[in-house]
Motif scaffolding. Structure first.
Motif, PDB file in Angstrom:
ATOM      1  N   THR A  78       0.826  -1.465   0.206  1.00  0.00           N
ATOM      2  CA  THR A  78       0.365  -0.118  -0.012  1.00  0.00           C
ATOM      3  C   THR A  78       1.039   1.014  -0.577  1.00  0.00           C
ATOM      4  O   THR A  78       0.338   2.207   0.315  1.00  0.00           O
ATOM      5  CB  THR A  78      -0.777  -0.564   1.452  1.00  0.00           C
ATOM      6  OG1 THR A  78      -0.412   0.617   2.381  1.00  0.00           O
ATOM      7  CG2 THR A  78      -1.429  -1.428   1.174  1.00  0.00           C
ATOM      8  N   GLY A  79       2.319   1.235   0.373  1.00  0.00           N
ATOM      9  CA  GLY A  79       3.185   2.271   0.199  1.00  0.00           C
ATOM     10  C   GLY A  79       4.019   1.761   0.721  1.00  0.00           C
ATOM     11  O   GLY A  79       4.719   1.123   1.450  1.00  0.00           O
ATOM     12  N   VAL A  80       5.011   3.106   1.015  1.00  0.00           N
ATOM     13  CA  VAL A  80       6.808   2.830   0.722  1.00  0.00           C
ATOM     14  C   VAL A  80       6.960   4.336   1.275  1.00  0.00           C
ATOM     15  O   VAL A  80       6.710   5.507   0.963  1.00  0.00           O
ATOM     16  CB  VAL A  80       7.422   2.285  -0.060  1.00  0.00           C
ATOM     17  CG1 VAL A  80       7.942   0.757  -0.540  1.00  0.00           C
ATOM     18  CG2 VAL A  80       7.972   3.248  -1.207  1.00  0.00           C
ATOM     19  N   LEU A  81       8.288   3.964   2.688  1.00  0.00           N
ATOM     20  CA  LEU A  81       8.220   5.672   3.133  1.00  0.00           C
ATOM     21  C   LEU A  81       9.946   5.280   3.198  1.00  0.00           C
ATOM     22  O   LEU A  81      10.505   4.504   3.288  1.00  0.00           O
ATOM     23  CB  LEU A  81       8.204   5.963   4.324  1.00  0.00           C
ATOM     24  CG  LEU A  81       6.823   6.144   5.001  1.00  0.00           C
ATOM     25  CD1 LEU A  81       5.996   4.812   5.156  1.00  0.00           C
ATOM     26  CD2 LEU A  81       6.755   7.236   5.767  1.00  0.00           C
ATOM     27  N   VAL A  82      10.663   6.431   2.941  1.00  0.00           N
ATOM     28  CA  VAL A  82      12.255   6.224   2.150  1.00  0.00           C
ATOM     29  C   VAL A  82      13.264   7.255   2.770  1.00  0.00           C
ATOM     30  O   VAL A  82      13.021   8.235   2.492  1.00  0.00           O
ATOM     31  CB  VAL A  82      12.026   6.465   0.420  1.00  0.00           C
ATOM     32  CG1 VAL A  82      13.740   5.981  -0.037  1.00  0.00           C
ATOM     33  CG2 VAL A  82      11.386   5.231  -0.280  1.00  0.00           C
ATOM     34  N   SER A  83      14.246   6.705   3.353  1.00  0.00           N
ATOM     35  CA  SER A  83      15.180   7.705   3.304  1.00  0.00           C
ATOM     36  C   SER A  83      16.370   7.319   2.807  1.00  0.00           C
ATOM     37  O   SER A  83      16.607   6.613   2.819  1.00  0.00           O
ATOM     38  CB  SER A  83      15.902   7.056   5.500  1.00  0.00           C
ATOM     39  OG  SER A  83      16.800   8.244   5.593  1.00  0.00           O
ATOM     40  N   HIS A  84      16.985   8.710   2.644  1.00  0.00           N
ATOM     41  CA  HIS A  84      17.967   9.229   1.818  1.00  0.00           C
ATOM     42  C   HIS A  84      19.262   9.985   1.673  1.00  0.00           C
ATOM     43  O   HIS A  84      18.372  10.739   2.526  1.00  0.00           O
ATOM     44  CB  HIS A  84      17.449   9.231   0.462  1.00  0.00           C
ATOM     45  CG  HIS A  84      18.348   9.617  -0.649  1.00  0.00           C
ATOM     46  ND1 HIS A  84      18.636   8.598  -0.966  1.00  0.00           N
ATOM     47  CD2 HIS A  84      18.872  11.054  -1.023  1.00  0.00           C
ATOM     48  CE1 HIS A  84      19.898   9.662  -1.991  1.00  0.00           C
ATOM     49  NE2 HIS A  84      19.696  11.283  -2.030  1.00  0.00           N
ATOM     50  N   MET A  85      20.889   9.383   2.193  1.00  0.00           N
ATOM     51  CA  MET A  85      20.977  10.123   3.141  1.00  0.00           C
ATOM     52  C   MET A  85      22.565  10.577   1.194  1.00  0.00           C
ATOM     53  O   MET A  85      22.628  10.378  -0.070  1.00  0.00           O
ATOM     54  CB  MET A  85      22.378   8.791   3.591  1.00  0.00           C
ATOM     55  CG  MET A  85      23.548  10.055   3.830  1.00  0.00           C
ATOM     56  SD  MET A  85      24.580   8.743   4.290  1.00  0.00           S
ATOM     57  CE  MET A  85      26.090   9.791   5.049  1.00  0.00           C
ATOM     58  N   LEU A  86      21.893  12.224   1.120  1.00  0.00           N
ATOM     59  CA  LEU A  86      21.934  12.964   0.404  1.00  0.00           C
ATOM     60  C   LEU A  86      23.981  12.970  -0.096  1.00  0.00           C
ATOM     61  O   LEU A  86      24.680  12.752   0.611  1.00  0.00           O
ATOM     62  CB  LEU A  86      22.180  14.379   0.110  1.00  0.00           C
ATOM     63  CG  LEU A  86      19.920  15.362   0.486  1.00  0.00           C
ATOM     64  CD1 LEU A  86      19.908  16.291   1.207  1.00  0.00           C
ATOM     65  CD2 LEU A  86      19.014  14.481  -0.878  1.00  0.00           C
ATOM     66  N   GLY A  87      23.777  12.600  -1.265  1.00  0.00           N
ATOM     67  CA  GLY A  87      25.285  12.880  -1.333  1.00  0.00           C
ATOM     68  C   GLY A  87      25.775  13.034  -3.184  1.00  0.00           C
ATOM     69  O   GLY A  87      24.707  14.013  -4.350  1.00  0.00           O
TER      70      GLY A  87
END
Length: 286
Positions: A78-87
């Motif tokens: 039904t959905g996803v939440l994403v954590s991203h480390m910028l670079g």
């Protein structure tokens, strides 16, 4: 502290039944007339993906491995939440993220961004809705059940050194495909199910211990990508195939291989009639 010790300590905190004793691929949370299935996985640069991996492939793998956990519970995403480390090459991560969520029809619901020094880290929480209750568990295998596996093991292992060729092995490593339809088809029938991420033998051992049974596996019946490296194929991991147990008399509705039998006895996995040595490495551990 290794992964097993840390999880054992966490189990003292995770008392809610939805946590399933931290012995399953996901939390299972009844909510009104529905049942939610929730999972979270993390990828670390140089550990779960190559140091110079294309961020588009990282985004795909991040979502796919979480959806694979939902597949093992027969859940519909039904959905996803994403954590991203910028670079570097953030635009490539965004491109891969768009491709994978569109491919599997899963909405992006939110997440977080950070910037820091050192290896990059990415996280994903995937939420699904159970399509069958009770939701498949690792803990339900029963003596006499058949042990089965989908697909071919070891393709990702071979794909690690077949970079960019577009072969089945290359794509198995860079862009694994969660078996969502297969998981939904199996959910009403299996006694236990999980996805294989850390190697067949280690994950089979985990399911056997969770079920308080012995899993007897016949290596000759395990479908592997390279028969000359069969032992490695059963231990390397990153396969994201479905490992399940099912009563012998039940017809399996998808393509899968029977690789062994659930037996009574001390919990654990036996290969070709013998238990592993005490210090034997069964699969990938942190």
């Amino acid at each position: 502290m290794n992964e097993s010790d840390f999880v054992a300590a966490l189990q003292a905190l995770a008392k809610d039944p939805a946590a399933r004793g931290l012995e399953d691929d996901a939390a299972v949370l009844p909510l009104g007339d529905d049942t939610l299935v929730i999972t979270h996985d993390t990828l670390v640069q140089g550990v779960h993906v190559r140091e110079d991996e294309d961020p588009a492939d990282i985004a795909w793998k991040l979502i796919a491995v979480n959806l694979s956990d939902l597949a093992a519970k027969g859940a519909a995403p039904t959905g996803v939440l994403v954590s991203h480390m910028l670079g570097e090459a953030d635009e490539r991560f965004l491109a891969g993220l768009r491709t994978v969520v569109e491919t599997f029809g899963v909405p992006l619901l939110g997440g977080d961004t950070v910037r820091a020094e050192g290896r990059r880290v990415w996280g994903c929480t995937a939420i699904g809705r159970a399509t069958h209750t009770p939701v498949p568990d690792r803990r339900g295998a029963r003596p006499g059940d058949a042990i089965c596996i989908t697909g071919t093991l070891g393709r990702a292992m071979l794909g690690l050194h077949d970079r960019g060729s577009g072969s089945d092995d290359d794509l198995a490593y860079r862009r694994p495909r969660p078996l969502l339809a297969e998981g939904r088809a199996l959910a009403p029938l299996v006694t236990a199910m999980m996805d294989v991420s850390d190697g067949l033998l280690l994950d089979a051992s985990r399911m056997a211990h969770a079920s308080s049974t012995r899993f007897e596996i016949d290596s000759a019946r395990v479908p592997v990508a390279d028969r000359g490296r069969a032992d490695e194929c059963m231990r390397w991991g990153d396969d994201y195939q479905l490992l399940f147990t099912i009563p012998e008399e039940v017809k399996i509705p998808i393509e899968a291989a029977r690789i062994g039998t659930v037996c009574e006895g001390p919990a654990g996995v036996w290969l070709d009639g013998r238990p592993p040595a005490e210090d034997e490495v069964l699969g990938y551990r942190h």
